[in-house]
Design a protein around this motif. Structure first.
Motif, PDB file in Angstrom:
ATOM      1  N   LEU A   1      -7.584  -0.046  -8.702  1.00 51.92           N
ATOM      2  CA  LEU A   1      -6.451   0.870  -8.589  1.00 51.92           C
ATOM      3  C   LEU A   1      -6.373   1.739  -9.836  1.00 51.92           C
ATOM      4  N   ILE A   2      -6.477   3.037  -9.642  1.00 47.97           N
ATOM      5  CA  ILE A   2      -6.296   3.985 -10.745  1.00 47.97           C
ATOM      6  C   ILE A   2      -5.322   5.058 -10.275  1.00 47.97           C
ATOM      7  N   GLU A   3      -4.753   5.772 -11.242  1.00 47.58           N
ATOM      8  CA  GLU A   3      -3.829   6.839 -10.869  1.00 47.58           C
ATOM      9  C   GLU A   3      -4.592   8.067 -10.390  1.00 47.58           C
ATOM     10  N   ARG A   4      -3.890   8.890  -9.632  1.00 50.84           N
ATOM     11  CA  ARG A   4      -4.502  10.092  -9.092  1.00 50.84           C
ATOM     12  C   ARG A   4      -4.977  10.984 -10.240  1.00 50.84           C
ATOM     13  N   GLU A   5      -6.065  11.673 -10.038  1.00 53.18           N
ATOM     14  CA  GLU A   5      -6.702  12.419 -11.121  1.00 53.18           C
ATOM     15  C   GLU A   5      -5.785  13.469 -11.740  1.00 53.18           C
ATOM     16  N   ASP A   6      -4.996  14.176 -10.906  1.00 55.99           N
ATOM     17  CA  ASP A   6      -4.138  15.221 -11.467  1.00 55.99           C
ATOM     18  C   ASP A   6      -3.053  14.627 -12.360  1.00 55.99           C
ATOM     19  N   ILE A   7      -2.586  13.391 -12.037  1.00 58.30           N
ATOM     20  CA  ILE A   7      -1.598  12.726 -12.891  1.00 58.30           C
ATOM     21  C   ILE A   7      -2.230  12.357 -14.233  1.00 58.30           C
ATOM     22  N   ILE A   8      -3.466  11.844 -14.195  1.00 56.69           N
ATOM     23  CA  ILE A   8      -4.171  11.473 -15.430  1.00 56.69           C
ATOM     24  C   ILE A   8      -4.393  12.699 -16.308  1.00 56.69           C
ATOM     25  N   ILE A   9      -4.786  13.821 -15.682  1.00 61.08           N
ATOM     26  CA  ILE A   9      -5.032  15.059 -16.436  1.00 61.08           C
ATOM     27  C   ILE A   9      -3.736  15.556 -17.065  1.00 61.08           C
ATOM     28  N   TRP A  10      -2.655  15.547 -16.283  1.00 64.38           N
ATOM     29  CA  TRP A  10      -1.351  16.003 -16.789  1.00 64.38           C
ATOM     30  C   TRP A  10      -0.916  15.137 -17.968  1.00 64.38           C
ATOM     31  N   ARG A  11      -1.062  13.817 -17.807  1.00 65.32           N
ATOM     32  CA  ARG A  11      -0.667  12.902 -18.883  1.00 65.32           C
ATOM     33  C   ARG A  11      -1.502  13.142 -20.137  1.00 65.32           C
ATOM     34  N   GLY A  12      -2.808  13.312 -19.962  1.00 69.99           N
ATOM     35  CA  GLY A  12      -3.673  13.561 -21.111  1.00 69.99           C
ATOM     36  C   GLY A  12      -3.297  14.846 -21.829  1.00 69.99           C
ATOM     37  N   ARG A  13      -2.969  15.873 -21.058  1.00 72.77           N
ATOM     38  CA  ARG A  13      -2.561  17.153 -21.649  1.00 72.77           C
ATOM     39  C   ARG A  13      -1.249  16.991 -22.431  1.00 72.77           C
ATOM     40  N   TYR A  14      -0.317  16.228 -21.842  1.00 69.52           N
ATOM     41  CA  TYR A  14       0.970  15.993 -22.522  1.00 69.52           C
ATOM     42  C   TYR A  14       0.763  15.214 -23.812  1.00 69.52           C
ATOM     43  N   LEU A  15      -0.011  14.131 -23.753  1.00 67.52           N
ATOM     44  CA  LEU A  15      -0.236  13.299 -24.934  1.00 67.52           C
ATOM     45  C   LEU A  15      -0.907  14.091 -26.049  1.00 67.52           C
ATOM     46  N   ASP A  16      -1.819  14.955 -25.667  1.00 67.18           N
ATOM     47  CA  ASP A  16      -2.507  15.778 -26.660  1.00 67.18           C
ATOM     48  C   ASP A  16      -1.534  16.761 -27.311  1.00 67.18           C
ATOM     49  N   GLN A  17      -0.662  17.392 -26.490  1.00 65.73           N
ATOM     50  CA  GLN A  17       0.281  18.375 -27.017  1.00 65.73           C
ATOM     51  C   GLN A  17       1.317  17.729 -27.932  1.00 65.73           C
TER      52      GLN A  17
ATOM     53  N   ARG B   1       0.835  -1.208   0.000  1.00 64.96           N
ATOM     54  CA  ARG B   1       0.000   0.000   0.000  1.00 64.96           C
ATOM     55  C   ARG B   1       0.867   1.255   0.000  1.00 64.96           C
ATOM     56  N   LYS B   2       1.966   1.219   0.757  1.00 66.27           N
ATOM     57  CA  LYS B   2       2.862   2.386   0.799  1.00 66.27           C
ATOM     58  C   LYS B   2       3.483   2.648  -0.570  1.00 66.27           C
ATOM     59  N   ILE B   3       3.857   1.578  -1.267  1.00 70.60           N
ATOM     60  CA  ILE B   3       4.429   1.732  -2.606  1.00 70.60           C
ATOM     61  C   ILE B   3       3.390   2.329  -3.555  1.00 70.60           C
ATOM     62  N   LEU B   4       2.174   1.818  -3.490  1.00 74.26           N
ATOM     63  CA  LEU B   4       1.107   2.333  -4.363  1.00 74.26           C
ATOM     64  C   LEU B   4       0.828   3.801  -4.087  1.00 74.26           C
ATOM     65  N   ARG B   5       0.823   4.164  -2.818  1.00 73.04           N
ATOM     66  CA  ARG B   5       0.590   5.567  -2.458  1.00 73.04           C
ATOM     67  C   ARG B   5       1.716   6.443  -3.002  1.00 73.04           C
ATOM     68  N   ASP B   6       2.958   5.952  -2.926  1.00 77.87           N
ATOM     69  CA  ASP B   6       4.103   6.697  -3.449  1.00 77.87           C
ATOM     70  C   ASP B   6       4.020   6.858  -4.965  1.00 77.87           C
ATOM     71  N   LEU B   7       3.433   5.863  -5.644  1.00 76.63           N
ATOM     72  CA  LEU B   7       3.271   5.910  -7.097  1.00 76.63           C
ATOM     73  C   LEU B   7       2.026   6.689  -7.515  1.00 76.63           C
ATOM     74  N   GLN B   8       1.358   7.318  -6.542  1.00 79.55           N
ATOM     75  CA  GLN B   8       0.192   8.182  -6.793  1.00 79.55           C
ATOM     76  C   GLN B   8      -1.022   7.408  -7.305  1.00 79.55           C
ATOM     77  N   PHE B   9      -1.194   6.169  -6.824  1.00 77.90           N
ATOM     78  CA  PHE B   9      -2.411   5.423  -7.138  1.00 77.90           C
ATOM     79  C   PHE B   9      -3.439   5.640  -6.033  1.00 77.90           C
ATOM     80  N   VAL B  10      -4.707   5.566  -6.400  1.00 79.66           N
ATOM     81  CA  VAL B  10      -5.812   5.679  -5.452  1.00 79.66           C
ATOM     82  C   VAL B  10      -6.800   4.553  -5.738  1.00 79.66           C
ATOM     83  N   TYR B  11      -7.772   4.376  -4.826  1.00 74.30           N
ATOM     84  CA  TYR B  11      -8.838   3.393  -5.020  1.00 74.30           C
ATOM     85  C   TYR B  11     -10.044   4.063  -5.676  1.00 74.30           C
TER      86      TYR B  11
END
Length: 459
Positions: A160-176, A141-151
């Motif tokens: 297990l999914i990634e934290r929303e701000d990480i998903i948004i950042w990634r989507g913005r990067y992929l689009d750019q 659980r500590k490793i997952l929390r460090d990797l910014q995963f949430v339930y």
């Protein structure tokens, strides 16, 4: 029976603290040995080292402990109690970045296969993988929390999914990055790495199924040590490349001056900026420069006030930006005012300098080194160094590094970039699949890993 004739029933366990009483026994045995020599002048004379070995044999305590205890006694005339506050590495320190990336890829693999990755499923899958460490549930659980995963909880299941701000950042990067490629803009990728003087294949475990540096990176393995050992000298390396290959004149290489195991500690904003200014004229016009979010890449032009600032300093900052202050006021109100204008002032030194020179900086989302093709190039360079390193001298390793850089051809770079484009498509698919999953059933909610209510996820 003399004391020297008494043998211990067993040796002191390795790693066990030696208390004051045991230290006093060491002193007593040592004194007794000296007394025997004085009383028997015709007998064999023991050297100090022989005396140490005799004390070790009689006491059952290791030579190093005996030696330090006697040195302390001779200097101070007494012995001290042991320091029992042993500093132990945390689970986050024990698990290196390569293993963490492998864990992320496993979770993403579940989503790509349209299988919901719950904590229990992932724990089993990772513990069954011989290339990864074994975890207890709490450590995982500590490793997952460090990797910014949430339930993402739905009914009784917690995916297990990634934290929303990480998903948004990634989507913005992929689009750019997709838009820049469509515009045929030249795209360069930069990154830092390290090379030890002792780099060699023979000193590290290797997976026999790995046939190339490219395969090694993709499978999460390294063809040699995973992290700097901290022993011996080390080179810090910075470079930039594109589908045309490594940029000629873009290599920065210098000897590490710190003892830190993290090579990032050798770089700073000034060194990076000086290098950036030097290489910028070598890039094609209207180029895009992809980099991660290391602190020295992200030096701010203007510090933005935070709660730790003094109230008057916040007022001075706002007034310097032409803002009017309504009195009386509070620090909270001032920071709210800062928030309304901080975006236009929250700028990076590197980004503005690049923009002034008709270039664009694009930052990778956190924890996404697999989207930077230079990581594959580094694997090839290090493999070259390890294969040809025979002297283990830093000067020779530097020459090997330079030849290793030349060994990475433009064709290899095109393949590396092509692979990264496929990785980008995988992330598009992952985000689409997780969105579909979240839309299947209403009433879901997100829980931070570590919350008591999130620890009982069920399959």
């Amino acid at each position: 029976m003399d004391l020297v004739d008494v043998s211990p029933s067993k040796k002191n366990p390795r790693g066990k603290f030696v208390g004051t009483g045991q230290k006093q026994i060491i002193i007593n045995i040592y004194k007794d040995k000296l007394k025997q020599q004085l009383e028997n002048p015709d007998g064999p004379k023991l050297t100090y080292r022989q005396m140490l070995l005799e004390v070790c044999k009689t006491s059952g305590i290791g030579q190093r402990t005996v030696q330090t205890t006697l040195a302390e006694y001779k200097k101070k005339g007494t012995v001290s109690s042991p320091n029992k506050n042993k500093i132990r590495p945390t689970i986050l320190e024990k698990v290196d970045s390569f293993d963490k990336q492998a864990i992320r890829r496993k979770i993403h693999g579940f989503w790509l296969n349209r299988e919901v990755p719950t904590l229990q499923k992932m724990l089993i899958a990772i513990n069954e993988d011989d290339t990864l460490p074994n975890f207890k549930r709490s450590s995982f659980r500590k490793i997952l929390r460090d990797l910014q995963f949430v339930y993402a909880r739905k009914s009784r299941n917690s995916a297990l999914i990634e934290r929303e701000d990480i998903i948004i950042w990634r989507g913005r990067y992929l689009d750019q990055i997709r838009k820049y490629r469509a515009q045929n803009r030249p795209i360069y990728y930069l990154d830092e790495t390290w090379v030890n003087a002792g780099e060699t294949h023979s000193r590290a475990w290797r997976d026999s199924t790995v046939n190339s540096p490219w395969d090694a990176f993709l499978t999460g393995l390294t063809m040699g040590p995973k992290e700097p050992s901290g022993k011996g000298k080390r080179l810090i390396v910075l470079h930039i490349g594109s589908t045309d290959g490594f940029l000629p004149g873009g290599l920065l290489c210098f000897e590490s001056k710190t003892k830190s195991t993290d090579y990032h500690d050798d770089m700073n904003g000034t060194t990076f900026f000086e290098w950036f200014v030097k290489i910028l004229p070598l890039l094609k016009e209207n180029a895009v420069i992809v980099m991660d979010n290391a602190a020295y890449h992200s030096v701010k032009k203007d510090r933005i006030p935070v709660m730790s600032w003094k109230k008057q300093d916040i007022i001075n900052w706002l007034e310097s930006k032409g803002e009017n202050i309504s009195y009386p006021t509070t620090k909270g109100a001032l920071l709210a005012q800062v928030k309304t204008i901080h975006t236009e002032h929250d700028k990076y030194v590197i980004d503005d300098y690049a923009k002034e020179n008709n270039k664009t900086v694009l930052r990778l989302p956190p924890y996404h080194c697999e989207l930077n093709p230079i990581e594959l190039a580094w694997s090839s360079v290090k493999s070259y160094v390890r294969t040809h390193n025979s002297t283990f001298k830093l000067k020779d390793v530097k020459e090997l590094l330079e030849r290793g850089v030349e060994h990475v051809t433009p064709e290899m770079w095109k393949n590396f970039v092509g692979h990264v484009v496929k990785e980008e498509e995988k992330f598009w698919n992952i985000d689409s699949i997780t969105d579909d999953y979240m839309d299947e059933e209403p009433g879901r909610h997100i829980l931070t890993i570590g919350d008591k209510s999130s620890d009982s996820d069920s399959d």
